[in-house]
Structure formats: structure tokens, C-alpha cells
Write a protein that holds these residues in place. Structure first.
Motif, PDB file in Angstrom:
ATOM      1  N   UNK A  92      25.531  67.053  57.095  1.00  0.00           N
ATOM      2  CA  UNK A  92      25.504  66.424  58.415  1.00  0.00           C
ATOM      3  C   UNK A  92      26.219  65.079  58.386  1.00  0.00           C
ATOM      4  N   UNK A  93      25.991  64.315  57.339  1.00  0.00           N
ATOM      5  CA  UNK A  93      26.625  62.989  57.236  1.00  0.00           C
ATOM      6  C   UNK A  93      28.136  63.103  57.086  1.00  0.00           C
ATOM      7  N   UNK A  94      28.608  64.212  56.548  1.00  0.00           N
ATOM      8  CA  UNK A  94      30.039  64.369  56.296  1.00  0.00           C
ATOM      9  C   UNK A  94      30.827  64.781  57.532  1.00  0.00           C
ATOM     10  N   UNK A  95      30.143  65.209  58.589  1.00  0.00           N
ATOM     11  CA  UNK A  95      30.831  65.679  59.791  1.00  0.00           C
ATOM     12  C   UNK A  95      31.501  64.521  60.517  1.00  0.00           C
ATOM     13  N   UNK A  96      32.779  64.710  60.881  1.00  0.00           N
ATOM     14  CA  UNK A  96      33.533  63.757  61.690  1.00  0.00           C
ATOM     15  C   UNK A  96      34.263  64.534  62.789  1.00  0.00           C
ATOM     16  N   UNK A  97      34.897  63.844  63.725  1.00  0.00           N
ATOM     17  CA  UNK A  97      35.673  64.565  64.749  1.00  0.00           C
ATOM     18  C   UNK A  97      36.820  65.401  64.167  1.00  0.00           C
ATOM     19  N   UNK A  98      37.219  65.121  62.920  1.00  0.00           N
ATOM     20  CA  UNK A  98      38.314  65.881  62.299  1.00  0.00           C
ATOM     21  C   UNK A  98      37.812  67.101  61.525  1.00  0.00           C
ATOM     22  N   UNK A  99      36.504  67.283  61.442  1.00  0.00           N
ATOM     23  CA  UNK A  99      35.945  68.400  60.683  1.00  0.00           C
ATOM     24  C   UNK A  99      36.231  69.711  61.404  1.00  0.00           C
ATOM     25  N   UNK A 100      36.774  70.688  60.669  1.00  0.00           N
ATOM     26  CA  UNK A 100      37.106  71.984  61.266  1.00  0.00           C
ATOM     27  C   UNK A 100      36.410  73.163  60.596  1.00  0.00           C
ATOM     28  N   UNK A 101      35.725  72.959  59.473  1.00  0.00           N
ATOM     29  CA  UNK A 101      35.047  74.063  58.797  1.00  0.00           C
ATOM     30  C   UNK A 101      34.125  73.513  57.726  1.00  0.00           C
ATOM     31  N   UNK A 102      33.158  74.345  57.320  1.00  0.00           N
ATOM     32  CA  UNK A 102      32.309  74.066  56.166  1.00  0.00           C
ATOM     33  C   UNK A 102      32.453  75.242  55.206  1.00  0.00           C
ATOM     34  N   UNK A 103      32.595  74.922  53.910  1.00  0.00           N
ATOM     35  CA  UNK A 103      32.840  75.937  52.885  1.00  0.00           C
ATOM     36  C   UNK A 103      31.775  75.830  51.796  1.00  0.00           C
ATOM     37  N   UNK A 104      31.119  76.954  51.479  1.00  0.00           N
ATOM     38  CA  UNK A 104      30.120  76.989  50.413  1.00  0.00           C
ATOM     39  C   UNK A 104      30.265  78.288  49.627  1.00  0.00           C
ATOM     40  N   UNK A 105      29.592  78.348  48.481  1.00  0.00           N
ATOM     41  CA  UNK A 105      29.436  79.594  47.735  1.00  0.00           C
ATOM     42  C   UNK A 105      27.989  80.055  47.868  1.00  0.00           C
ATOM     43  N   UNK A 106      27.770  81.345  48.051  1.00  0.00           N
ATOM     44  CA  UNK A 106      26.399  81.852  48.183  1.00  0.00           C
ATOM     45  C   UNK A 106      25.637  81.670  46.880  1.00  0.00           C
ATOM     46  N   UNK A 107      26.239  82.084  45.774  1.00  0.00           N
ATOM     47  CA  UNK A 107      25.756  81.758  44.431  1.00  0.00           C
ATOM     48  C   UNK A 107      26.856  80.947  43.776  1.00  0.00           C
ATOM     49  N   UNK A 108      26.528  79.730  43.384  1.00  0.00           N
ATOM     50  CA  UNK A 108      27.569  78.797  42.947  1.00  0.00           C
ATOM     51  C   UNK A 108      28.006  79.086  41.518  1.00  0.00           C
ATOM     52  N   UNK A 109      29.288  78.961  41.294  1.00  0.00           N
ATOM     53  CA  UNK A 109      29.918  79.111  39.984  1.00  0.00           C
ATOM     54  C   UNK A 109      30.181  77.700  39.433  1.00  0.00           C
ATOM     55  N   UNK A 110      29.747  77.343  38.235  1.00  0.00           N
ATOM     56  CA  UNK A 110      29.275  78.234  37.178  1.00  0.00           C
ATOM     57  C   UNK A 110      27.756  78.330  37.040  1.00  0.00           C
ATOM     58  N   UNK A 111      26.989  77.477  37.724  1.00  0.00           N
ATOM     59  CA  UNK A 111      25.575  77.320  37.392  1.00  0.00           C
ATOM     60  C   UNK A 111      24.701  78.461  37.881  1.00  0.00           C
ATOM     61  N   UNK A 112      25.204  79.286  38.812  1.00  0.00           N
ATOM     62  CA  UNK A 112      24.384  80.363  39.340  1.00  0.00           C
ATOM     63  C   UNK A 112      23.320  79.892  40.307  1.00  0.00           C
ATOM     64  N   UNK A 113      23.463  78.675  40.837  1.00  0.00           N
ATOM     65  CA  UNK A 113      22.492  78.152  41.794  1.00  0.00           C
ATOM     66  C   UNK A 113      22.664  78.840  43.145  1.00  0.00           C
ATOM     67  N   UNK A 114      21.563  78.975  43.884  1.00  0.00           N
ATOM     68  CA  UNK A 114      21.563  79.647  45.183  1.00  0.00           C
ATOM     69  C   UNK A 114      21.688  78.597  46.278  1.00  0.00           C
ATOM     70  N   UNK A 115      22.574  78.837  47.221  1.00  0.00           N
ATOM     71  CA  UNK A 115      22.809  77.909  48.325  1.00  0.00           C
ATOM     72  C   UNK A 115      21.999  78.335  49.540  1.00  0.00           C
ATOM     73  N   UNK A 116      21.423  77.374  50.241  1.00  0.00           N
ATOM     74  CA  UNK A 116      20.628  77.657  51.446  1.00  0.00           C
ATOM     75  C   UNK A 116      21.584  77.873  52.618  1.00  0.00           C
ATOM     76  N   UNK A 117      22.034  79.106  52.767  1.00  0.00           N
ATOM     77  CA  UNK A 117      23.063  79.433  53.759  1.00  0.00           C
ATOM     78  C   UNK A 117      22.583  79.133  55.170  1.00  0.00           C
ATOM     79  N   UNK A 118      21.359  79.512  55.489  1.00  0.00           N
ATOM     80  CA  UNK A 118      20.867  79.327  56.853  1.00  0.00           C
ATOM     81  C   UNK A 118      20.804  77.855  57.236  1.00  0.00           C
ATOM     82  N   UNK A 119      20.375  77.019  56.318  1.00  0.00           N
ATOM     83  CA  UNK A 119      20.272  75.586  56.621  1.00  0.00           C
ATOM     84  C   UNK A 119      21.650  74.988  56.876  1.00  0.00           C
TER      85      UNK A 119
END
Length: 426
Positions: A142-169
Motif C-alpha cells: 500500500x505504501x508503495x502505490x503512487x499515481x505512476x503505479x500500473x501493476x503489482x507482481x508477486x510469486x505464489x510460492x516464492x523462489x528460492x525460499x518456498x515461502x507462500x504469498x498471501x495472494x488475497x491480501x
């Protein structure tokens, strides 16, 4: 067939495919051709003007690739897909439709090292600026959003650690900002997680990994969820404004809920040219047929090996969301109840030198820069895939100097544990 919706395993074998109408071939043929004959001049004109669907030139589309695209779209629950030459190519083509020079996109800091490098350095030459956020701190997006923001990019399971991302949030943040959420679903595959079900607007994969599954063919794919209104606020002129190269067509208006996939094909793939070979499409299609069987074995093996490593005296810690005491275990239960994936990391008490030493002593594990193979793979990210980062950035991305990444294959788990045992003992 009845009106019953096919299950995942049935789609993995049959989606998009029919017996070849000319020969009756049951397997999808490899259409190893550069171009296709038009019926007549009017037919050719209608294809080039986007007034009809069909084949023109394999850089833009190919019947073998089309089966692959329809199959992955069905597995992910999307409206359409586009196959390209690699996962990196998929990311370039996606962001080309969304960003103009000077625009920004927000990316989770926990990403594949190659993506971090691509976003930080290569995309600068296009005037695309990445802003990093912490997937463990949703407010940082949320803090990173600016008027120039056009997309958000994440990994569902992050490489390399295998951590799970809270997609819905994070999807909630994207909705509030009025931008699409892009999810790289490579490590999960749609067998474990379907990001569109949790609010993703675009899904990308490196087909090279679990979908192809055999370490023999490069490929990437873009899946359009059909959920985003590209005409809102004039943010996305590639989709909402008249396209001069297509006689003023507005892609959003003409193609509706699969307009983004069309844009990626007729504006991105057509001009940038990262076409997928029909032979590679055939190989990846064959791999997808066994995806449910492989992914379950991958996950079952990974959990057993993570449990073994967690009890080994030479191991300082194990980062695997399938372990009950892991910080991502609750997210794994929510998003990936079938298994927490097959890629994870562990830290050695001996630090950097111990990590480098271990990979050289393993015999059954292959030391190489890939994941998602039927074979078990190992790498020391700090000296390879994440070596371009400074130590602080390595740690933030889950690739600290003492970290070893495993991609667990479908061998007998007892043999994999025995190989780790001898290497750790040595």
C-alpha cells in the motif's frame, strides 16, 4: 460426455486437444511450419485485420501452441493464454502492455533472482521502474502505490525460499489501487494453487519448470483471468485506445474478457518476437499430462526430506511451508492444501563454505540452475542465481550466504535422504 465439468486430471490430459481431423492422430501433432496458406485474399485480410481467428505465421500463433495455451488456461481457470519462448519473455510481454516509459510497478522482494535482475536492470532501458515491497508486510505494498503505479507482481510460492504469498491480501491492495495483480505461479503450478481463484488478474509461468516437468524444453505462458476492466481511467492505452496498426480497433471493446491475451499476442509477441517453438510446445504438452501425478509425488517427497533436514545436526534451519512450525504453514494450509511445493531452502551451520561444499558432494542430486525437474536438483543461490545481489539483498530475497536450495524430484525419497546423509556427513 455429460454436462459434468471435467476434473483437473482430465483437463491436464484432454483440454484443448482433439484427434487430428486429417489423419486421426490422437496426440497433438507438431505443426513444424513457419506459415499457413490463406483460403483467399479476403480470408487473409480478415486475419490480418483481427476480424477472424486463424493461423498466419508461427511467430504469432501455431496450432500446436494453441492446444498448449487452451490447456493451461483451462487448468488455471483463465479466459485465454499465450505461450512464449520463456518465463522471462512472458514477463516482458505482459509488462509491455501495461507500462509506458516512466511508469512503475510494485514487485514482491522475494522473487527468483533472475526476475530481480530483470526488473532492476534490464527494464530500466524501457523506462519501467520497479518499486520493491515485502510480501510479509502487506502494508508495504500500500505504501508503495503512487499515481505512476500500473501493476503489482508477486510469486505464489516464492523462489528460492518456498515461502507462500498471501495472494488475497495483496489482491485487495491492487483492487484499491485500480491496477492488475500479476502472479508468477511457476513453483506452485495450478495443481497446488490457482491464483485467479484468489484475485489474480494475470498469471505467468515458466513452462520450463513444473508444467513441462522434465527439464528438456524452455517455454513461458501468460494467462488472462478476464477479470480486469482495462478501460478504467485511461491507464492502459494499449488496450483501451484505438490501435492504428489495426484500423482503430480498441482491444478492450472488441475482445472483452480476453482482450489482454489478445494484446499480448498481436502487440507483444508480434513485434517483440519471443515465439515458442512448436516442438517445445509438444514436449510441454506431454509433460502436463502427468502434472497431477508428478506434483503430488514432488510434494510428498519434499515434506519427507524437509522433516529429515530439520532434525540434522549440521542444519541450522529449514524453510519449508509444509512443516507445522514454519511461519508460512497457515498460508500453505489455506492456499496449497495438497502440498507446499517441492522447492525449499535450508541453512547450514557452516555458512557459505559449507553450502558450496555440500553441492559438490551430492551424487544423486544434480547441481544446476533449474527447478521443477523429475530429477532432484540442488544449487547454492548466493554463489549462482542470486550472486548479482549484495549480501543484504540476498538475505531479503531468501538467498543468504548459508542457504542451499533444493528442488525435490520424483525419485524414491529414501535414496534422496541417503544422498543428503552422505554429503552432510562428508
Amino acid at each position: 460426455m455429460s454436462d459434468r465439468l471435467p476434473g483437473f486430471s482430465t483437463l491436464a490430459v484432454h483440454a484443448g486437444a482433439q484427434p487430428d481431423p486429417t489423419t486421426g492422430a490422437r496426440a497433438t501433432p507438431i505443426y513444424q511450419t513457419t506459415s499457413f496458406v490463406f483460403n483467399d485474399a479476403d480470408h487473409a485480410a480478415s486475419l490480418f485485420g483481427l476480424q477472424a481467428f486463424g493461423n498466419i505465421y508461427t511467430r504469432i500463433g501455431n496450432p500446436t501452441n494453441a492446444v498448449l495455451e487452451e490447456r493451461v488456461a483451462a487448468l488455471e481457470g483463465g479466459t485465454a493464454a499465450l505461450a512464449v519462448a520463456s518465463g522471462h519473455a512472458a514477463q516482458v510481454v505482459v509488462l509491455q502492455q501495461l507500462l509506458q516509459p516512466g511508469d512503475e510497478f510494485i514487485a514482491a522482494r522475494k522473487l527468483y533472482g533472475g526476475s530481480i535482475n530483470q526488473f532492476t536492470h534490464a527494464f530500466k532501458s524501457f523506462g519501467w521502474n520497479v518499486v520493491w515491497a515485502d510480501p510479509d508486510d502487506i502494508a508495504s505494498f500500500e505504501r508503495a502505490v503512487t499515481p505512476r503505479t500500473k501493476a503489482i507482481f508477486i510469486e505464489s510460492i516464492a523462489n528460492p525460499a518456498g515461502s507462500i504469498t498471501d495472494i488475497e491480501a495483496i489482491s485487495t491492495v491492487a483492487r484499491k489501487a485500480g491496477v492488475p495483480l500479476i502472479v508468477d505461479n511457476t513453483l506452485a503450478s495450478p495443481y497446488l494453487i490457482r491464483p485467479i481463484d484468489h484475485g489474480a488478474d494475470i498469471v505467468v509461468h515458466s513452462l520450463t519448470k513444473f508444467l513441462g516437468g522434465h527439464g528438456n524444453s524452455l517455454g513461458g505462458i501468460i494467462v488472462d483471468a478476464g477479470t480486469f476492466d482495462w478501460s478504467t481511467g485511461g491507464k492502459y492505452p494499449m488496450l483501451s485506445e484505438p490501435r492504428p496498426e489495426y484500423h482503430g480497433i480498441r482491444l478492450q471493446e472488441t475482445f472483452g474478457n480476453f482482450a489482454f491475451a489478445i494484446a499480448c499476442r498481436v502487440l507483444g509477441l508480434r513485434d517483440l518476437g519471443p515465439a515458442l517453438s512448436p516442438f517445445n510446445a509438444f514436449m510441454i504438452l506431454t509433460g502436463i499430462e502427468t502434472l497431477p501425478l508428478r506434483m503430488q509425488k514432488h510434494c510428498d517427497n519434499a515434506k519427507a526430506i524437509a522433516e529429515y533436514l530439520a532434525g540434522h545436526p549440521a542444519v541450522a534451519s529449514v524453510s519449508y511451508a509444509g512443516l507445522p512450525n514454519d511461519k508460512y504453514n497457515q498460508l500453505a494450509r489455506k492456499y496449497a492444501p495438497r502440498g507446499a511445493g517441492a522447492v525449499f531452502t535450508f541453512s547450514l551451520k557452516g555458512g557459505y563454505d559449507a553450502g558450496v561444499s555440500l553441492v559438490s558432494k551430492l551424487q544423486l542430486f544434480s547441481h544446476l540452475a533449474n527447478v521443477g525437474d523429475t530429477r532432484s536438483l540442488v544449487i547454492h543461490p548466493a554463489s549462482t542465481t542470486h550472486s548479482q545481489l549484495d549480501d543484504a539483498a540476498k538475505i531479503k530475497s531468501g538467498a543468504g550466504p548459508d542457504v542451499v536450495r533444493l528442488s525435490i524430484g520424483i525419485e524414491d525419497k529414501e535414496d534422496l535422504i541417503a544422498d543428503l546423509e552422505q554429503a552432510l556427513g562428508a
